[in-house]
Write a protein that holds these residues in place. Structure first.
Motif, mmCIF file in Angstrom:
data_model
loop_
_atom_site.group_PDB
_atom_site.id
_atom_site.type_symbol
_atom_site.label_atom_id
_atom_site.label_comp_id
_atom_site.label_asym_id
_atom_site.label_seq_id
_atom_site.Cartn_x
_atom_site.Cartn_y
_atom_site.Cartn_z
ATOM 1 N N SER A 1 10.452 2.921 4.551
ATOM 2 C CA SER A 1 10.146 1.546 4.142
ATOM 3 C C SER A 1 11.336 0.605 4.284
ATOM 4 N N GLY A 2 12.542 1.150 4.108
ATOM 5 C CA GLY A 2 13.721 0.306 4.264
ATOM 6 C C GLY A 2 14.038 -0.551 3.053
ATOM 7 N N ILE A 3 13.084 -0.714 2.164
ATOM 8 C CA ILE A 3 13.343 -1.436 0.918
ATOM 9 C C ILE A 3 12.725 -0.642 -0.218
ATOM 10 N N PRO A 4 13.163 -0.928 -1.437
ATOM 11 C CA PRO A 4 12.575 -0.190 -2.558
ATOM 12 C C PRO A 4 11.083 -0.457 -2.659
ATOM 13 N N ALA B 1 0.837 -1.200 0.000
ATOM 14 C CA ALA B 1 0.000 0.000 0.000
ATOM 15 C C ALA B 1 0.875 1.253 0.000
ATOM 16 N N MET B 2 2.006 1.169 0.692
ATOM 17 C CA MET B 2 2.884 2.341 0.766
ATOM 18 C C MET B 2 3.518 2.633 -0.593
ATOM 19 N N ALA B 3 3.728 1.572 -1.380
ATOM 20 C CA ALA B 3 4.271 1.786 -2.721
ATOM 21 C C ALA B 3 3.317 2.628 -3.560
ATOM 22 N N ALA B 4 2.038 2.628 -3.188
ATOM 23 C CA ALA B 4 1.041 3.429 -3.906
ATOM 24 C C ALA B 4 0.784 4.764 -3.216
ATOM 25 N N THR B 5 1.523 5.031 -2.136
ATOM 26 C CA THR B 5 1.351 6.249 -1.337
ATOM 27 C C THR B 5 2.442 7.250 -1.709
ATOM 28 N N GLY B 6 2.063 8.510 -1.900
ATOM 29 C CA GLY B 6 3.031 9.489 -2.377
ATOM 30 C C GLY B 6 3.967 10.039 -1.310
#
Ligand SMILES: *Cc1c(COP(=O)(O)O)cnc(C)c1O
Length: 437
Positions: free
Chosen positions: A169-172, A156-161
């Motif tokens: 996040s610690g990872i890509p 979900a965070m990957a979709a969060t700006g």
């Protein structure tokens, strides 16, 4: 929000919060007191000081704190030893919720969706939505939008700006491509044209997405509003390029914008919808991902979670649907109060130049956008000292956001808005006109 003061709470007792609780806490920094009880639109602290709650669990308490009808239903259920935790087993409480959700919400709106009970938080519902869309289309990429917020688990965070969240996040963070939200490039630019362009160009560098995920009003992102036309254009592009349309209605749903779903009057039919926050109606954790039956491609147990069966939340959610949604009175009231909110906030903002203060939002999801985050946090701090709990949102925390319970009386709403107005005037100086008084 990160540079807030220490968490000093109470001088005569050792500060257990300071001592034991992780630095990660955020809201507690804005509201340095110990709350004890709450009812309706009010919170009370240990000194029995009363606060009007314009945060309302960040949009989780649309029906206020401890609503007496919801509370009564829950107390009865507990008293008769109703199932509290049920994994995903069939229970009477779940049956009642599904029936009520179908009869009161979906059927009257001619919406044909299946319900997936996910883990109990919003981010769980978003993870399920993204995973399902990727599996349905057999593609990894998801389009999300500038200033979008969808939760802080990795998918979900990957979709969060928001970079404050992303940087932790610690990872890509992969599998998403960000596109400009409605209005991002200024009025008069339809950003869906750009989206269509890059999706139509095999050399744009954007991998063919499985889906887009979008909020109709960006709650955490600073109350940016997508127009109905923009949403319709977005849906058309989804059809044209064979992608699913996911509407994350976790914050804007459950009545906040003046209808149960925030997109109801836009003439769109999302393929997948996420709901959480005010769904239980009582502040109990509860989330669902609902989608068109043809996309129900899950294999049994493929996606699971221990707390998908929060039966207490089913009970209060059912009670909320029955109490507030079986006739139009509640939602008509919400629409009226939305207009009051709009009028008052624009009245405040109109006293100042646009680069200092602007009113924005939709329905009862509105706020004041300040020149910068410092200004907004000074307003919020003052508000707290005057007995108003209210928070900021936006990329710099520059938007003071009114998320009061939808059940506030008009007098309570005005009480809060007058406090807000006085705080704005203390921080920004008196404005140019005084017609509000
Ligand atoms: C709050 C929110 C989430 C995340 O919900 P959590 O319960 O905090 O995980 C996701 N999407 C939107 C639009 C939200 O407002």
């Amino acid at each position: 929000m990160s540079s807030k003061p220490a968490l000093a709470v109470n001088n005569d007792t050792p500060d257990i919060f300071e001592e034991m609780e992780s630095e990660v806490c955020s809201y507690a920094r804005s509201f340095p007191t110990v709350f004890t009880r709450a009812d309706g639109g009010y919170l009370y602290d240990q000194e029995d000081k009363k606060y009007l709650d314009f945060l309302a669990g960040a949009g989780t308490l649309n029906y206020g704190h401890n609503h007496p009808y919801l509370k009564g239903e829950l107390l009865d259920y507990i008293a008769r030893d109703g199932i509290a935790h049920g994994l995903d087993m069939h229970t009477e409480a779940k049956e009642a919720f599904l029936k009520a959700f179908d009869e009161i919400i979906l059927s009257p709106r001619k919406m044909n969706y299946v319900v997936q009970f996910t883990g109990p938080t919003g981010t769980n519902a978003v993870e399920a939505a993204l995973k399902l869309a990727r599996n349905v289309k057999g593609r990894h990429n998801i389009i999300s939008f500038t200033n979008g917020f969808h939760g802080v688990s990795v998918g979900a965070m990957a979709a969060t700006g928001n970079s404050h969240h992303r940087n932790a996040s610690g990872i890509p963070l992969t599998g998403t491509t960000f596109m400009p939200f409605d209005g991002y490039l200024g009025d008069g630019v339809d950003t869906t044209e750009y989206l269509d362009k890059v999706l139509s160009d095999p050399s744009s560098g954007v991998d063919h997405p499985a889906a887009v995920i979008v909020e109709t009003v960006q709650g955490e992102g600073g109350l940016n509003v997508a127009s109905a036309q923009w949403m319709r254009n977005l849906e058309k592009i989804c059809h044209k390029h064979d992608m699913l349309l996911i509407v994350d209605d976790i914050q804007a749903g459950c009545g906040r914008t003046g209808s149960f779903f925030s997109f109801e009057e836009m003439g769109i039919t999302p393929d997948i919808i996420t709901l959480s926050k005010s769904l239980s109606g009582f502040g109990l954790p509860f989330a669902v991902t609902i989608f068109k039956p043809e996309y129900d491609m899950w294999k049994p147990g493929e996606h699971n979670g221990t707390f998908r069966g929060n039966n207490h939340a089913f009970v209060t959610a059912t009670a909320a649907l029955k109490h507030f949604w079986t006739n139009d009175q509640f939602i008509n009231d919400v629409r009226c109060k939305g207009k009051v909110l709009e009028k008052m906030l624009s009245g405040i903002a109109d006293q100042y130049p646009d680069d200092m203060l602007v009113a924005k939002g939709r329905g009862m999801m509105r706020g004041l956008s300040c020149a910068d985050g410092k200004m907004a946090s000074r307003i919020v701090e003052k508000a707290f000292s005057k007995g108003l709990v209210i928070e900021t949102s936006g990329s710099e925390g520059q938007v003071v956001k009114c998320l009061c319970p939808l059940t506030l009386s008009e007098e309570e709403l005005l009480e809060g808005l007058f406090i807000l107005k006085s705080c704005v005037e203390e921080v920004l100086g008196k404005g140019k006109t005084r017609e509000m008084e």
